[in-house]
Design a protein around this motif. Structure first.
Motif, short mmCIF file in Angstrom:
data_model
loop_
_atom_site.label_atom_id
_atom_site.label_comp_id
_atom_site.label_asym_id
_atom_site.label_seq_id
_atom_site.Cartn_x
_atom_site.Cartn_y
_atom_site.Cartn_z
N UNK A 144 -20.78 -2.90 35.84
CA UNK A 144 -20.81 -1.46 35.68
C UNK A 144 -20.79 -1.13 36.54
N UNK A 145 -19.60 0.80 36.58
CA UNK A 145 -19.48 1.41 37.62
C UNK A 145 -19.81 2.43 37.24
N UNK A 146 -20.45 2.76 36.58
CA UNK A 146 -21.02 3.76 35.72
C UNK A 146 -22.57 4.19 36.46
N UNK A 147 -23.03 5.64 36.52
CA UNK A 147 -24.80 5.54 36.79
C UNK A 147 -25.10 6.89 36.11
N UNK B 171 -21.60 -6.78 49.26
CA UNK B 171 -22.34 -7.06 49.61
C UNK B 171 -23.22 -8.02 48.85
N UNK B 172 -23.90 -9.18 48.61
CA UNK B 172 -24.74 -9.49 47.36
C UNK B 172 -25.89 -10.06 48.88
N UNK C 160 -24.38 -3.07 45.72
CA UNK C 160 -25.51 -2.14 45.72
C UNK C 160 -25.40 -1.11 44.26
N UNK C 161 -24.99 -2.27 42.89
CA UNK C 161 -24.33 -1.52 41.85
C UNK C 161 -24.53 -2.16 40.62
N UNK D 258 -27.64 2.65 37.92
CA UNK D 258 -27.77 2.86 39.07
C UNK D 258 -28.93 3.15 39.60
N UNK D 259 -29.40 3.86 38.96
CA UNK D 259 -30.89 4.27 39.17
C UNK D 259 -31.78 3.42 39.29
N UNK D 260 -31.78 2.63 38.69
CA UNK D 260 -32.67 1.55 38.14
C UNK D 260 -31.99 0.31 40.04
N UNK D 261 -31.07 0.22 39.79
CA UNK D 261 -30.52 -0.74 40.57
C UNK D 261 -31.16 -0.45 42.15
N UNK D 262 -31.01 0.91 42.28
CA UNK D 262 -31.74 2.04 43.67
C UNK D 262 -32.73 1.44 44.02
#
Length: 206
Positions: A44-47, A76-77, A157-158, A185-189
């Motif tokens: 996903x590319x949305x946030x 990154x991985x 990072x996404x 994105x908030x959770x991935x952060x």
């Protein structure tokens, strides 16, 4: 409290927190929860809440989804994995395939970092030898006295994948396992903060 009891308590608390986060997103109406209908899962590319996307990855559906993420990684991985079993005698083994692509990404300049628990170091030394000889940034978790049972992959990072799958042939091909691909994105952060803490406190491998 013993280290084992502490690990169980921490795992329980993390489960409650993740459940609460998922419930929050679901109730906000911004969560798309799906099961993949093909072996290819696009990140996903949305946030934000409105663009939050989750994909359920049961059993054998985990491997093609994560392999696709690794193949398409651009920057990154990051991986935290309890058990990683590389088998040089089986080039078609799913774990061997995953690690081969990760090594290629590392050589092409991507930021690749992997943390494993002592069980990988002790039981699967071929994994350690392969990654170190390939110059992949690799660490053990913070201490022998603390089990890192996390199975987490974060790409670019996404997008993250979190669940029960270890990187072993049995987990990726035969076991009953369940993981979730997270495009929020908030959770991935928050998961990146968790990874950074494990990485910074990890032990170097000589």
């Amino acid at each position: 409290m013993s280290a084992r009891s502490s690990a169980i308590v921490v795992a329980f608390i993390v489960g409650l927190v993740v459940g609460a986060l998922l419930a929050f997103y679901f109730l906000k109406g911004g969560l798309s929860l799906t099961t993949p209908t093909t072996a290819t899962v696009q990140p996903s590319t949305s946030g934000g809440v409105a663009g939050c996307n989750l994909v359920v990855l049961p059993d054998e559906e985990y491997y093609p989804a994560v392999l696709n993420l690794v193949k398409n990684a651009r920057s990154s991985i990051y991986v935290v994995m309890y058990a990683v079993k590389y088998d040089p005698r089986e080039p078609d083994d799913p774990v061997t395939q995953l690690l081969t692509y990760i090594v290629e990404k590392s050589r092409s300049g991507l930021d690749v970092k992997i943390v494993v628990d002592d069980v990988t170091y002790n039981d699967y030394p071929e994994t350690i030898d392969f990654l170190l000889s390939s110059n992949v940034s690799l660490k053990l978790d913070e201490s022998r006295g603390r089990t890192t049972h996390t199975k987490l992959v974060i790409v670019d990072n996404s997008t993250a994948v979190l669940g029960s799958h270890n990187w072993t042939e049995s987990a990726l091909t035969r076991n009953r396992e369940l993981s979730i691909l997270i495009g929020c994105r908030d959770v991935v952060r928050e998961l990146l903060k968790y990874f950074d803490d494990i990485w910074m406190n990890g032990r170097s491998i000589s």
